[in-house]
Design a protein around this motif. Structure first.
Motif, PDB file in Angstrom:
ATOM      1  N   GLY A  58      43.381  38.623  31.699  1.00 10.33           N
ATOM      2  CA  GLY A  58      42.459  39.034  32.751  1.00 10.33           C
ATOM      3  C   GLY A  58      41.790  40.362  32.489  1.00 10.33           C
ATOM      4  N   GLU A  59      42.317  41.141  31.552  1.00 13.96           N
ATOM      5  CA  GLU A  59      41.683  42.406  31.186  1.00 13.96           C
ATOM      6  C   GLU A  59      40.355  42.187  30.473  1.00 13.96           C
ATOM      7  N   GLY A  60      40.108  40.978  29.935  1.00 14.04           N
ATOM      8  CA  GLY A  60      38.830  40.688  29.292  1.00 14.04           C
ATOM      9  C   GLY A  60      38.960  39.620  28.226  1.00 14.04           C
ATOM     10  N   ALA A  61      37.931  38.788  28.088  1.00 13.19           N
ATOM     11  CA  ALA A  61      37.964  37.694  27.112  1.00 13.19           C
ATOM     12  C   ALA A  61      38.038  38.198  25.681  1.00 13.19           C
ATOM     13  N   GLN A  62      37.665  39.470  25.428  1.00  8.12           N
ATOM     14  CA  GLN A  62      37.709  40.003  24.069  1.00  8.12           C
ATOM     15  C   GLN A  62      39.121  40.074  23.507  1.00  8.12           C
ATOM     16  N   TYR A  63      40.130  40.048  24.401  1.00 12.73           N
ATOM     17  CA  TYR A  63      41.516  40.118  23.956  1.00 12.73           C
ATOM     18  C   TYR A  63      42.074  38.762  23.531  1.00 12.73           C
ATOM     19  N   MET A  64      41.472  37.691  24.038  1.00 16.94           N
ATOM     20  CA  MET A  64      42.059  36.365  23.859  1.00 16.94           C
ATOM     21  C   MET A  64      42.263  35.978  22.387  1.00 16.94           C
ATOM     22  N   PRO A  65      41.306  36.214  21.471  1.00 19.53           N
ATOM     23  CA  PRO A  65      41.561  35.845  20.072  1.00 19.53           C
ATOM     24  C   PRO A  65      42.750  36.579  19.459  1.00 19.53           C
ATOM     25  N   SER A 102      44.575  44.809  42.342  1.00 18.56           N
ATOM     26  CA  SER A 102      44.096  45.281  41.048  1.00 18.56           C
ATOM     27  C   SER A 102      45.255  45.300  40.065  1.00 18.56           C
ATOM     28  N   HIS A 103      44.939  45.030  38.802  1.00 19.63           N
ATOM     29  CA  HIS A 103      45.941  45.103  37.734  1.00 19.63           C
ATOM     30  C   HIS A 103      45.268  45.634  36.484  1.00 19.63           C
ATOM     31  N   HIS A 104      45.848  46.687  35.902  1.00 19.28           N
ATOM     32  CA  HIS A 104      45.284  47.344  34.716  1.00 19.28           C
ATOM     33  C   HIS A 104      43.810  47.690  34.916  1.00 19.28           C
ATOM     34  N   PRO A 250      59.045  31.290  35.445  1.00 19.23           N
ATOM     35  CA  PRO A 250      58.206  31.826  34.380  1.00 19.23           C
ATOM     36  C   PRO A 250      58.249  33.358  34.430  1.00 19.23           C
ATOM     37  N   VAL A 251      57.658  33.998  33.450  1.00 22.75           N
ATOM     38  CA  VAL A 251      57.428  35.436  33.557  1.00 22.75           C
ATOM     39  C   VAL A 251      56.534  35.678  34.768  1.00 22.75           C
ATOM     40  N   LEU A 252      56.790  36.755  35.482  1.00 23.51           N
ATOM     41  CA  LEU A 252      56.159  36.989  36.777  1.00 23.51           C
ATOM     42  C   LEU A 252      55.405  38.311  36.794  1.00 23.51           C
ATOM     43  N   ILE A 253      54.153  38.275  37.232  1.00 18.68           N
ATOM     44  CA  ILE A 253      53.388  39.480  37.583  1.00 18.68           C
ATOM     45  C   ILE A 253      52.958  39.285  39.028  1.00 18.68           C
ATOM     46  N   TRP A 254      53.379  40.205  39.918  1.00 16.56           N
ATOM     47  CA  TRP A 254      53.155  39.994  41.350  1.00 16.56           C
ATOM     48  C   TRP A 254      52.459  41.223  41.929  1.00 16.56           C
ATOM     49  N   MET A 255      51.183  41.046  42.267  1.00 13.68           N
ATOM     50  CA  MET A 255      50.408  42.094  42.945  1.00 13.68           C
ATOM     51  C   MET A 255      50.524  41.869  44.452  1.00 13.68           C
ATOM     52  N   HIS A 256      50.969  42.888  45.171  1.00 14.05           N
ATOM     53  CA  HIS A 256      51.175  42.727  46.606  1.00 14.05           C
ATOM     54  C   HIS A 256      50.474  43.803  47.416  1.00 14.05           C
ATOM     55  N   ASP A 260      46.645  49.505  41.471  1.00 17.69           N
ATOM     56  CA  ASP A 260      47.365  49.138  40.253  1.00 17.69           C
ATOM     57  C   ASP A 260      48.871  49.340  40.363  1.00 17.69           C
ATOM     58  N   VAL A 261      49.312  50.247  41.215  1.00 19.53           N
ATOM     59  CA  VAL A 261      50.751  50.504  41.317  1.00 19.53           C
ATOM     60  C   VAL A 261      51.437  49.607  42.339  1.00 19.53           C
ATOM     61  N   ASP A 262      50.661  48.820  43.077  1.00 22.63           N
ATOM     62  CA  ASP A 262      51.235  47.919  44.073  1.00 22.63           C
ATOM     63  C   ASP A 262      51.545  46.566  43.435  1.00 22.63           C
ATOM     64  N   HIS A 263      52.392  46.589  42.431  1.00 19.03           N
ATOM     65  CA  HIS A 263      52.763  45.355  41.770  1.00 19.03           C
ATOM     66  C   HIS A 263      54.079  45.561  41.036  1.00 19.03           C
TER      67      HIS A 263
END
Length: 405
Positions: A58-65, A102-104, A250-256, A260-263
């Motif tokens: 989600g930080e950007g498609a440029q990271y996917m490759p 928000s995340h990163h 699964p691995v969990l990332i939970w934004m609540h 950025d720090v509320d996760h």
């Protein structure tokens, strides 16, 4: 004509440096790796048993490759060595459906992840609150309007094993390493890179600097103002889970919350473990890597549990089993820098992980090695260039890191 001691010297042998050294060796290039400690070690950010990986970044498609190549490299290394490096248990990212999050530094992170997945053909699902609870009943704090991105091909990698396996394979193919040796200075004289250590000065045709928290002090301007070190704390909490529900997560990332720090993020317990690793991130307070507070203070585990876990994940007891400190090195936009030093054209800089680098590290190692040996790489590294920071003002003076009682 000045004689070179080495073709390429890689400085720092954590996530990025070990990957570069391995890939240089695969391409038949003579290389030396140097680290001030003995990797894998717990002084930077390449430790802690597990690191999240996900393809639709989600930080950007440029990271996917980069992450896609990393998955392929880790699978190949697993076949070569029999070591477990990559566990494909899935990745679940949860956020409020109708409130900001928000995340990163990226808002609407679930939507951003799903958009990247759709564009790149990555298998995924978007789930709503009732479906999240039905599939993962141990997640008791999921609200009706919550939304989640689920990627079955995500999971986690084992950082210490990834580092040690890549270093071992690099040495098998002719690379050499020197550990317990800090680099004091780097300078370029003509076409030669001089690397000063406590043992003397090495001369190389090229150098790659991947020294994590020490990159800024070692490299000088502009890196000393762009790379900021943040102290982070990892926690393992006791579990009471007779039916092994947590092991099936699964691995969990939970934004609540909105910032950025509320996760928090967490991992299913490792085989046979009766504890769950969880952590959050802080970006307010900077630290000096040589004076980083590595003591986990008594209030930190309890704050982690009450602010993030309590009432959200069942079967996790508030009793801490252990904790550990690591150091994130972040840029102003929380992206990576992979570029040539502006004052030393034979020095390549890889920094910073910015809290989400390990999943990309094997792919970055391949791309940088290709760039050095072949003059080009399979992955476009332009999005990670220094040029994007040209208009940034210098940051405000750093806040001193508070010391615990």
């Amino acid at each position: 004509m000045t004689r070179c001691d080495e073709k390429v010297v890689v400085i720092g042998l954590g996530a990025m440096g070990s990957a570069v050294l391995y890939q240089l060796a695969r391409l038949g290039t003579k290389a030396l790796g140097i680290d001030r400690f003995a990797p894998p070690h717990a002084m930077g950010s390449s430790h802690g048993e597990t690191r999240i990986t996900r393809q639709a970044v989600g930080e950007g498609a440029q990271y996917m490759p980069l992450v896609t190549q990393s998955h392929a490299i880790w699978r190949d290394l697993q076949k070569q060595t029999g070591e477990r490096l990559f566990v494909e248990c899935g990745t679940l990212i949860i956020a409020p459906g109708s409130a900001p999050s928000s995340h990163h530094g990226k808002p609407n992170f679930v939507d951003r992840s799903a958009c990247v997945a759709k564009r790149c053909g990555i298998p995924h699902e978007v789930l709503r609150g009732d479906e999240i609870r039905r599939r993962f009943p141990v997640l008791i704090g999921v609200q009706d309007d919550d939304i989640a991105y689920f990627e079955p091909g995500g999971g986690f990698v084992i950082p210490e094993s990834c580092v040690s396996v890549q270093l071992a394979r690099a040495e098998d193919m002719g690379a050499t390493t020197r550990t317990g040796e800090a680099v004091r200075a780097i300078r370029q004289v003509g076409d030669i890179v001089e690397i000063e250590t406590k043992s003397g000065t090495l001369r190389a045709e090229r150098a790659v600097v991947a020294a994590g928290p020490w990159n800024g002090p070692l490299l000088g301007a502009p890196f000393d103002r762009l790379l900021i070190v943040k102290r982070q704390v990892l926690h393992w909490f006791e579990t009471d889970d007779p039916t092994d529900q947590l092991a099936r997560l699964p691995v969990l990332i939970w934004m609540h919350g909105a910032t950025d720090v509320d996760h928090f993020y967490g991992f299913p317990p490792l085989d046979g473990a009766r504890s769950m690793k969880v952590a959050t991130e802080q970006y307010e307070t900077a630290a000096d890597p040589d004076a980083l507070d590595r003591v986990v203070h008594a209030d930190e585990p309890s704050a982690m549990y009450t602010q993030h876990l309590q009432g959200r994940v069942d079967c996790v007891v508030g009793t801490p089993v252990k904790s550990a400190v690591c150091a994130y090195t972040v840029t102003p936009d929380q992206g990576f820098i992979i570029d040539t030093h502006p004052q030393m054209n034979r020095v390549t800089v890889i920094s910073a992980c910015s809290g989400h680098g390990f999943k990309h590290s094997a792919g970055i190692g391949r791309a940088v090695a290709q760039w050095l040996v072949q003059g080009r790489s399979d992955v476009d590294l332009a999005p990670f260039s220094l040029s994007r920071f040209a208009s940034l003002r210098p940051p405000l003076p750093l806040k001193a890191e508070p010391r615990g009682d």
